[in-house]
Design a protein around this motif. Structure first.
Motif, PDB file in Angstrom:
ATOM      1  N   PHE A   1     -96.834  -9.995-156.687  1.00  0.00           N
ATOM      2  CA  PHE A   1     -98.176  -9.605-156.260  1.00  0.00           C
ATOM      3  C   PHE A   1     -98.319  -9.820-154.754  1.00  0.00           C
ATOM      4  CE2 PHE A   1    -100.325  -9.259-160.363  1.00  0.00           C
ATOM      5  CZ  PHE A   1     -99.581 -10.076-161.194  1.00  0.00           C
ATOM      6  N   HIS A   2     -99.189  -9.039-154.151  1.00  0.00           N
ATOM      7  CA  HIS A   2     -99.623  -9.258-152.777  1.00  0.00           C
ATOM      8  C   HIS A   2    -101.110  -9.581-152.808  1.00  0.00           C
ATOM      9  CE1 HIS A   2    -100.933  -7.473-148.689  1.00  0.00           C
ATOM     10  NE2 HIS A   2    -100.486  -8.708-148.492  1.00  0.00           N
ATOM     11  N   GLN A   3    -101.470 -10.726-152.196  1.00  0.00           N
ATOM     12  CA  GLN A   3    -102.884 -11.076-152.078  1.00  0.00           C
ATOM     13  C   GLN A   3    -103.329 -10.816-150.642  1.00  0.00           C
ATOM     14  OE1 GLN A   3    -104.151 -15.200-152.863  1.00  0.00           O
ATOM     15  NE2 GLN A   3    -105.942 -14.367-153.902  1.00  0.00           N
ATOM     16  N   ASN A   4    -104.276  -9.912-150.485  1.00  0.00           N
ATOM     17  CA  ASN A   4    -104.702  -9.567-149.135  1.00  0.00           C
ATOM     18  C   ASN A   4    -105.652 -10.639-148.583  1.00  0.00           C
ATOM     19  OD1 ASN A   4    -107.322  -9.039-150.085  1.00  0.00           O
ATOM     20  ND2 ASN A   4    -106.935  -6.840-150.279  1.00  0.00           N
ATOM     21  N   PRO A   5    -106.000 -10.557-147.310  1.00  0.00           N
ATOM     22  CA  PRO A   5    -106.845 -11.601-146.716  1.00  0.00           C
ATOM     23  C   PRO A   5    -108.219 -11.742-147.381  1.00  0.00           C
ATOM     24  CG  PRO A   5    -105.714 -10.384-145.001  1.00  0.00           C
ATOM     25  CD  PRO A   5    -105.439  -9.659-146.289  1.00  0.00           C
ATOM     26  N   TRP A   6    -108.656 -10.771-148.156  1.00  0.00           N
ATOM     27  CA  TRP A   6    -109.938 -10.851-148.843  1.00  0.00           C
ATOM     28  C   TRP A   6    -109.791 -11.395-150.268  1.00  0.00           C
ATOM     29  CZ3 TRP A   6    -108.102  -7.045-145.787  1.00  0.00           C
ATOM     30  CH2 TRP A   6    -108.770  -6.868-144.578  1.00  0.00           C
ATOM     31  N   GLY A   7    -108.573 -11.716-150.660  1.00  0.00           N
ATOM     32  CA  GLY A   7    -108.335 -12.355-151.946  1.00  0.00           C
ATOM     33  C   GLY A   7    -107.890 -11.443-153.078  1.00  0.00           C
TER      34      GLY A   7
ATOM     35  N   GLN B   1     -95.264  -4.055-141.398  1.00  0.00           N
ATOM     36  CA  GLN B   1     -96.456  -3.610-140.686  1.00  0.00           C
ATOM     37  C   GLN B   1     -97.507  -4.705-140.776  1.00  0.00           C
ATOM     38  OE1 GLN B   1     -97.534   0.100-142.559  1.00  0.00           O
ATOM     39  NE2 GLN B   1     -95.637   1.119-141.944  1.00  0.00           N
ATOM     40  N   THR B   2     -98.480  -4.656-139.889  1.00  0.00           N
ATOM     41  CA  THR B   2     -99.517  -5.695-139.890  1.00  0.00           C
ATOM     42  C   THR B   2    -100.269  -5.727-141.215  1.00  0.00           C
ATOM     43  OG1 THR B   2    -101.048  -4.168-138.821  1.00  0.00           O
ATOM     44  CG2 THR B   2     -99.801  -5.640-137.384  1.00  0.00           C
ATOM     45  N   THR B   3    -100.354  -4.596-141.876  1.00  0.00           N
ATOM     46  CA  THR B   3    -101.058  -4.539-143.165  1.00  0.00           C
ATOM     47  C   THR B   3    -100.283  -5.243-144.283  1.00  0.00           C
ATOM     48  OG1 THR B   3    -100.074  -2.363-143.494  1.00  0.00           O
ATOM     49  CG2 THR B   3    -102.337  -2.441-142.654  1.00  0.00           C
ATOM     50  N   ASP B   4     -99.036  -5.617-144.018  1.00  0.00           N
ATOM     51  CA  ASP B   4     -98.262  -6.381-144.997  1.00  0.00           C
ATOM     52  C   ASP B   4     -98.652  -7.853-145.005  1.00  0.00           C
ATOM     53  OD1 ASP B   4     -95.230  -4.531-144.172  1.00  0.00           O
ATOM     54  OD2 ASP B   4     -96.785  -4.104-145.671  1.00  0.00           O
ATOM     55  N   SER B   5     -99.425  -8.281-144.032  1.00  0.00           N
ATOM     56  CA  SER B   5     -99.833  -9.685-143.960  1.00  0.00           C
ATOM     57  C   SER B   5    -100.586 -10.095-145.217  1.00  0.00           C
ATOM     58  CB  SER B   5    -100.695  -9.923-142.727  1.00  0.00           C
ATOM     59  OG  SER B   5     -99.971  -9.667-141.542  1.00  0.00           O
ATOM     60  N   GLY B   6    -100.485 -11.370-145.538  1.00  0.00           N
ATOM     61  CA  GLY B   6    -101.139 -11.890-146.735  1.00  0.00           C
ATOM     62  C   GLY B   6    -100.212 -12.858-147.440  1.00  0.00           C
ATOM     63  N   VAL B   7    -100.513 -13.121-148.696  1.00  0.00           N
ATOM     64  CA  VAL B   7     -99.694 -14.042-149.482  1.00  0.00           C
ATOM     65  C   VAL B   7     -99.002 -13.268-150.591  1.00  0.00           C
ATOM     66  CG1 VAL B   7     -99.656 -16.170-150.818  1.00  0.00           C
ATOM     67  CG2 VAL B   7    -101.359 -15.879-149.013  1.00  0.00           C
ATOM     68  N   TYR B   8     -97.723 -13.538-150.753  1.00  0.00           N
ATOM     69  CA  TYR B   8     -96.938 -12.890-151.797  1.00  0.00           C
ATOM     70  C   TYR B   8     -96.637 -13.915-152.882  1.00  0.00           C
ATOM     71  CZ  TYR B   8     -96.473  -8.939-148.718  1.00  0.00           C
ATOM     72  OH  TYR B   8     -96.751  -7.855-147.921  1.00  0.00           O
ATOM     73  N   PHE B   9     -97.007 -13.557-154.105  1.00  0.00           N
ATOM     74  CA  PHE B   9     -96.782 -14.431-155.254  1.00  0.00           C
ATOM     75  C   PHE B   9     -95.802 -13.785-156.224  1.00  0.00           C
ATOM     76  CE2 PHE B   9     -99.851 -17.728-154.620  1.00  0.00           C
ATOM     77  CZ  PHE B   9    -100.955 -17.152-154.028  1.00  0.00           C
ATOM     78  N   CYS B  10     -94.944 -14.606-156.786  1.00  0.00           N
ATOM     79  CA  CYS B  10     -94.267 -14.173-157.994  1.00  0.00           C
ATOM     80  C   CYS B  10     -94.879 -14.937-159.157  1.00  0.00           C
ATOM     81  CB  CYS B  10     -92.752 -14.366-157.927  1.00  0.00           C
ATOM     82  SG  CYS B  10     -92.185 -16.058-158.048  1.00  0.00           S
ATOM     83  N   ALA B  11     -94.879 -14.310-160.308  1.00  0.00           N
ATOM     84  CA  ALA B  11     -95.437 -14.908-161.523  1.00  0.00           C
ATOM     85  C   ALA B  11     -94.523 -14.563-162.678  1.00  0.00           C
ATOM     86  CB  ALA B  11     -96.849 -14.391-161.777  1.00  0.00           C
ATOM     87  N   VAL B  12     -94.283 -15.535-163.544  1.00  0.00           N
ATOM     88  CA  VAL B  12     -93.360 -15.333-164.643  1.00  0.00           C
ATOM     89  C   VAL B  12     -94.033 -15.638-165.970  1.00  0.00           C
ATOM     90  CG1 VAL B  12     -91.385 -15.912-163.193  1.00  0.00           C
ATOM     91  CG2 VAL B  12     -92.420 -17.686-164.609  1.00  0.00           C
TER      92      VAL B  12
ATOM     93  N   GLY C   1     -96.503 -19.257-153.621  1.00  0.00           N
ATOM     94  CA  GLY C   1     -96.671 -18.154-152.691  1.00  0.00           C
ATOM     95  C   GLY C   1     -95.927 -18.303-151.379  1.00  0.00           C
ATOM     96  N   THR C   2     -95.743 -17.171-150.715  1.00  0.00           N
ATOM     97  CA  THR C   2     -95.226 -17.099-149.338  1.00  0.00           C
ATOM     98  C   THR C   2     -96.307 -16.454-148.491  1.00  0.00           C
ATOM     99  OG1 THR C   2     -92.880 -16.940-149.922  1.00  0.00           O
ATOM    100  CG2 THR C   2     -93.550 -16.015-147.800  1.00  0.00           C
ATOM    101  N   GLN C   3     -96.761 -17.202-147.486  1.00  0.00           N
ATOM    102  CA  GLN C   3     -97.781 -16.688-146.558  1.00  0.00           C
ATOM    103  C   GLN C   3     -97.076 -15.912-145.448  1.00  0.00           C
ATOM    104  OE1 GLN C   3    -101.528 -17.646-146.225  1.00  0.00           O
ATOM    105  NE2 GLN C   3    -101.312 -15.776-145.029  1.00  0.00           N
ATOM    106  N   LEU C   4     -97.325 -14.604-145.381  1.00  0.00           N
ATOM    107  CA  LEU C   4     -96.670 -13.745-144.383  1.00  0.00           C
ATOM    108  C   LEU C   4     -97.686 -13.285-143.347  1.00  0.00           C
ATOM    109  CD1 LEU C   4     -94.315 -11.995-143.330  1.00  0.00           C
ATOM    110  CD2 LEU C   4     -95.067 -10.202-144.916  1.00  0.00           C
ATOM    111  N   LYS C   5     -97.303 -13.408-142.083  1.00  0.00           N
ATOM    112  CA  LYS C   5     -98.114 -12.863-140.997  1.00  0.00           C
ATOM    113  C   LYS C   5     -97.236 -11.933-140.175  1.00  0.00           C
ATOM    114  CE  LYS C   5    -101.137 -14.072-137.128  1.00  0.00           C
ATOM    115  NZ  LYS C   5    -101.717 -15.173-136.315  1.00  0.00           N
ATOM    116  N   VAL C   6     -97.661 -10.697-140.033  1.00  0.00           N
ATOM    117  CA  VAL C   6     -96.933  -9.719-139.237  1.00  0.00           C
ATOM    118  C   VAL C   6     -97.716  -9.467-137.957  1.00  0.00           C
ATOM    119  CG1 VAL C   6     -95.938  -7.414-139.137  1.00  0.00           C
ATOM    120  CG2 VAL C   6     -96.016  -8.652-141.318  1.00  0.00           C
ATOM    121  N   GLU C   7     -97.046  -9.719-136.834  1.00  0.00           N
ATOM    122  CA  GLU C   7     -97.700  -9.600-135.529  1.00  0.00           C
ATOM    123  C   GLU C   7     -97.205  -8.372-134.777  1.00  0.00           C
ATOM    124  OE1 GLU C   7     -96.589 -13.325-133.764  1.00  0.00           O
ATOM    125  OE2 GLU C   7     -98.342 -14.360-134.607  1.00  0.00           O
ATOM    126  N   LEU C   8     -98.074  -7.862-133.902  1.00  0.00           N
ATOM    127  CA  LEU C   8     -97.702  -6.706-133.075  1.00  0.00           C
ATOM    128  C   LEU C   8     -96.684  -7.090-132.020  1.00  0.00           C
ATOM    129  CD1 LEU C   8    -101.220  -5.133-132.540  1.00  0.00           C
ATOM    130  CD2 LEU C   8     -99.347  -4.204-133.926  1.00  0.00           C
TER     131      LEU C   8
END
Lengths: 114, 110
Positions: free
Chosen positions: B35-41, B78-89, B103-110
């Motif tokens: 899953f990808h969790q965007n900055p708005w949850g 891309q910057t829109t990839d920023s957010g938290v990535y979760f795996c769930a089993v 989770g892995t917190q990813l920040k993509v910068e310009l």
């Protein structure tokens, strides 16, 4: 559009108060789930329901209650017994409760204690 | 219960870079989702991948169930990839109950 809706987006609770979070889905899914997310953490399962009029406790059910009177609705009540309710609450659904079904999530409700 | 560990916990990338996120799990599973969790949850399904490899645009995922790990590849970030990535089993015999990693917190910068 098909999907899952949660309301309200933000909810404030006073000490000793019960509050109810709404979750509705129009995906015709049998199974529904409630998760809690604390800051910097993954999701933890509170309750889940495999079919109407039936539900089971998840890993952290204490202080919470649910009902499943309709297929499309699965409200969660945070009772006064839940001593640390501040969190982000996410509702999900899946086609069935049989194994290997993708879960889809609503936008969440943020609960804050005043 | 089953343990789900994700690495790295935090990642900062320059736009255009590639990355690999890892998910290790401690027991046999029937189901694994990314899953990808965007900055708005909001959580968005990326992949349902209990085994094998799948690709969707710039994202791909591989699960090696016998070795109990899954990898998520992000290419040309891309910057829109920023957010938290979760795996769930879902534990084998677990009735579609998911256990999430931290989770892995990813920040993509310009």
């Amino acid at each position: 559009d098909g999907g899952i809706t949660q309301s309200p987006k933000y909810l404030f609770r006073k000490e000793g108060q019960n509050v109810t979070l709404s979750c509705e889905q129009n995906l015709n899914h049998d199974a529904m789930y409630w998760y809690r997310q604390d800051p910097g953490q993954g999701l933890r399962l509170i309750y889940y329901s495999q079919i109407v009029n039936d539900f089971q406790k998840g890993d952290i059910a204490e202080g919470y209650s649910v009902s499943r009177e309709k297929k499309e609705s699965f409200p969660l009540t945070v009772t006064s017994a839940q001593k640390n309710p501040t969190a982000f609450y996410l509702c999900a659904s899946s086609g069935t409760s049989v194994s290997q079904e993708t879960q889809y999530f609503g936008p969440g409700t943020r609960l804050l204690v005043l | 219960g089953i343990q789900v560990e994700q690495s790295p916990p935090d990642l900062i990338l320059q736009e255009g870079a590639n990355s690999t996120l890892r998910c290790n799990f401690s027991d046999s599973v029937n189901n694994l989702q990314w899953f990808h969790q965007n900055p708005w949850g909001q959580l968005i399904n990326l992949f349902y991948i209990p085994s094998g490899t799948k690709q969707n645009g710039r994202l791909s995922a591989t699960t090696v169930a016998t070795e109990r790990y899954s990898l998520l590849y992000i290419s040309s970030s891309q910057t829109t990839d920023s957010g938290v990535y979760f795996c769930a089993v879902e534990l084998a015999g677990g009735g579609n109950k998911l256990t999430f990693g931290t989770g892995t917190q990813l920040k993509v910068e310009l």
